[in-house]
Design an enzyme around this catalytic site. Structure first.
Site, PDB file in Angstrom:
ATOM      1  N   THR A 117      24.227 -11.477  -6.088  1.00 61.97           N
ATOM      2  CA  THR A 117      25.211 -11.126  -5.242  1.00 61.97           C
ATOM      3  C   THR A 117      26.224 -10.356  -6.070  1.00 61.97           C
ATOM      4  OG1 THR A 117      27.302 -12.114  -4.196  1.00 61.97           O
ATOM      5  CG2 THR A 117      26.515 -13.303  -5.745  1.00 61.97           C
ATOM      6  N   TYR A 141      30.842 -19.611  -6.798  1.00 58.98           N
ATOM      7  CA  TYR A 141      29.910 -18.934  -6.187  1.00 58.98           C
ATOM      8  C   TYR A 141      29.255 -17.634  -7.164  1.00 58.98           C
ATOM      9  CZ  TYR A 141      26.995 -15.788  -3.328  1.00 58.98           C
ATOM     10  OH  TYR A 141      26.132 -15.029  -2.763  1.00 58.98           O
TER      11      TYR A 141
END
Length: 330
Positions: A117, A141
């Protein structure tokens, strides 16, 4: 025929990639716990339902099949949720990578494509973001994914594993044929939220922060069509088959749109002036993230076909309309 294990292949990006893999002639096995994915989204391959932390179950799937490569999607992806439940994110996103790599080692699988990501970059200062840009994630995250990247790289140094790590920017849209799309009930992607508001599924859409140092005060992101992202995984796999040199690659178009611009586009296409609620910033959200897609084009020959916010929104809206009609047939 090349046989691929796709973890999380029943999810949003995973199912679109499975479709592309099937169309390309690969033999596919999907491993998914169906917590956010749907068996109905799997158009090719064989599904095994299981948890990644169930080492016995995972190992059994590896033992039953002679995999040539693994594409690993399965992960938790919500920034706000990661701030509330960091241990779950480090467990699901980081520890489970170790479980998969241990199976790769045991069963001699040496090609690995990993779903990472742009959150690994954190609060970016320079644009567009290069793969060499500093990685300073600002939420669990992003940190969990960066840790996973480190684990993959360290294992590759000690083994014959070759990998492609794909750092996604903001994924949206749906399959252009209308067969699959975003299935998750709790999905909070901005474009899906806007489409839901336009269709009356949600009462309104929210803007979290209007005081960012951007052109209109709202966050700017690089939106990528899910079909182009799925193609990037197939391209990465073909690259590893032909040129086994590990790579880290950004997946984005290099064009940024603000939250206000996205909602304006959804209103334009839907013809609905849905309510938009402006509220305070969310912790862990950077102001602006735009990718450099130069390296991925040069290295694996990625050639996106859907680089258009208009097309992304139209496909997402058509998919949500289709789901709504299925739930409420006339």
């Amino acid at each position: 025929m090349t046989k691929i294990l796709v973890t999380g292949g029943a999810g949003y990006i995973g199912s679109h990639t499975v479709k592309k893999l099937g169309e390309a002639g690969y033999e596919i096995v999907i491993y998914d716990n169906l917590s956010t994915g749907s068996a109905a989204a799997i158009l090719y391959g064989k599904l095994y339902e299981g948890e990644l932390n169930d080492k016995q179950c995972l190992s059994k799937v590896f033992e039953q099949h002679s995999f040539d490569a693994v594409i690993h999607f399965a992960a938790s992806i919500s920034v706000p949720e990661s701030l509330e439940q960091p241990l779950n994110y480090y467990s699901n996103n980081t520890s489970n990578v170790i479980n998969i790599l241990q199976c790769c080692k045991k069963f001699n699988v040496n090609q690995f494509v990993f779903s990472s990501t742009a959150a690994v970059y954190g609060e970016v200062q320079d644009f567009p973001v290069e793969e060499s840009s500093p990685t300073l994630p600002i939420n669990p995250y992003g940190k969990s994914k960066l840790m996973s990247e480190s684990i993959i790289r360290d294992y590759a140094q000690a083994s014959e594993l070759q990998y492609v790590i794909l750092r996604y920017f903001n994924v949206a849209g749906a399959d252009s044929s209308g067969k699959i799309g975003q299935m998750g009930q709790k999905a909070a992607h901005l474009i899906k939220v806007g489409c839901d508001a336009a269709l009356g599924i949600r009462a309104s859409a929210s803007i979290y922060g209007t005081d960012y140092p951007t052109k209109d005060g709202t966050g700017i992101r690089d939106y990528i069509h899910v079909e182009d992202l799925a193609t990037a995984h197939v391209d990465a796999l073909k690259y590893l088959e032909q040129e086994p040199t590990s790579q880290i690659l950004n997946c984005g178009y290099g064009t940024g749109y603000s939250v206000k611009e996205v909602f304006s586009k959804i209103k334009e296409i839907s013809g609905v002036d849905f309510p938009v609620v402006e509220t305070s910033r969310r912790e862990g959200d950077p102001a602006c993230v735009i990718a450099s897609g130069k390296k991925i084009r040069e290295v694996i020959g990625w050639n996106p076909q859907h680089n258009s916010l208009d097309e992304i929104v139209r496909s997402a809206l058509a998919w949500e309309q289709k789901k709504l009609k299925q739930l409420n047939p006339v």
